[in-house]
Design an enzyme around this catalytic site. Structure first.
Site, PDB file in Angstrom:
ATOM      1  N   THR A  15      38.943  -5.819 -27.908  1.00  0.00           N
ATOM      2  CA  THR A  15      39.339  -6.297 -29.236  1.00  0.00           C
ATOM      3  C   THR A  15      38.383  -5.789 -30.307  1.00  0.00           C
ATOM      4  O   THR A  15      37.252  -5.401 -30.030  1.00  0.00           O
ATOM      5  CB  THR A  15      39.399  -7.841 -29.275  1.00  0.00           C
ATOM      6  OG1 THR A  15      38.102  -8.370 -29.014  1.00  0.00           O
ATOM      7  CG2 THR A  15      40.398  -8.374 -28.269  1.00  0.00           C
ATOM      8  N   ASP A  16      38.858  -5.814 -31.541  1.00  0.00           N
ATOM      9  CA  ASP A  16      38.038  -5.362 -32.663  1.00  0.00           C
ATOM     10  C   ASP A  16      37.529  -6.565 -33.462  1.00  0.00           C
ATOM     11  O   ASP A  16      37.692  -7.715 -33.045  1.00  0.00           O
ATOM     12  CB  ASP A  16      38.838  -4.400 -33.548  1.00  0.00           C
ATOM     13  CG  ASP A  16      40.085  -5.018 -34.150  1.00  0.00           C
ATOM     14  OD1 ASP A  16      40.217  -6.264 -34.179  1.00  0.00           O
ATOM     15  OD2 ASP A  16      40.953  -4.247 -34.599  1.00  0.00           O
ATOM     16  N   GLN A  17      36.939  -6.310 -34.605  1.00  0.00           N
ATOM     17  CA  GLN A  17      36.364  -7.363 -35.440  1.00  0.00           C
ATOM     18  C   GLN A  17      37.410  -8.371 -35.906  1.00  0.00           C
ATOM     19  O   GLN A  17      37.106  -9.520 -36.175  1.00  0.00           O
ATOM     20  CB  GLN A  17      35.645  -6.740 -36.641  1.00  0.00           C
ATOM     21  CG  GLN A  17      34.830  -7.734 -37.437  1.00  0.00           C
ATOM     22  CD  GLN A  17      34.023  -7.050 -38.523  1.00  0.00           C
ATOM     23  OE1 GLN A  17      34.150  -5.851 -38.743  1.00  0.00           O
ATOM     24  NE2 GLN A  17      33.198  -7.811 -39.211  1.00  0.00           N
TER      25      GLN A  17
END
Length: 144
Positions: A15-17
């Site tokens: 996942t990203d930010q």
């Protein structure tokens, strides 16, 4: 037409930010799904590579529809969209746990000699593989 299914648990590292699956990770999942459809057909990519043959990606397209998040399980559906004895196009749909369409995609591949990267005929080099792909591919008359 064979449609292969592979479930993938979304890991935190994917996942990203924003807390959603980072877009490039779908490419990894597509590779996992391609390996699964080959396995479902009774073959093995590693054995092909042992024979000195690689299958690089020549084109890829992804359309993002819904995000997937950490802790969810994605379902990847894969099929042989097109195959001509030399080139293969795989189709993909990835679904959320609620069976909502998250992405649609395709990837195009060609088999090449490992040492020269010259294209090879799957039909001639791997006739059993060729026959299985011919039987499993999407029919030309198939309408989505």
């Amino acid at each position: 037409m064979l449609i292969s299914t592979k479930e993938i648990e979304v890991r935190y590292a994917e996942t990203d930010q924003m807390g959603v699956v980072y877009h490039a990770n779908y490419l990894v999942w597509m590779e996992v799904a391609r390996t699964q459809i080959v396995k479902d057909l009774g073959f093995n990519y590693a054995h092909m590579e042992e024979e000195g043959v690689l299958s690089p990606v020549t084109d890829v397209q992804i359309s993002y529809k819904k995000p997937l998040r950490y802790g969810q399980t994605a379902t990847v559906k894969t099929w042989i969209e097109d195959y001509d004895g030399l080139r293969t196009t795989y189709g993909y749909e990835i679904y959320t746990e609620e069976q909502e369409l998250a992405i649609t995609a395709y990837s195009k591949h060609v088999c090449v000699q490992k040492d020269s990267f010259r294209p090879i005929s799957i039909r001639r080099k791997f006739p059993d593989w060729h026959d299985a792909y011919e039987k499993a591919k999407k029919p030309e008359s198939f309408v989505d």
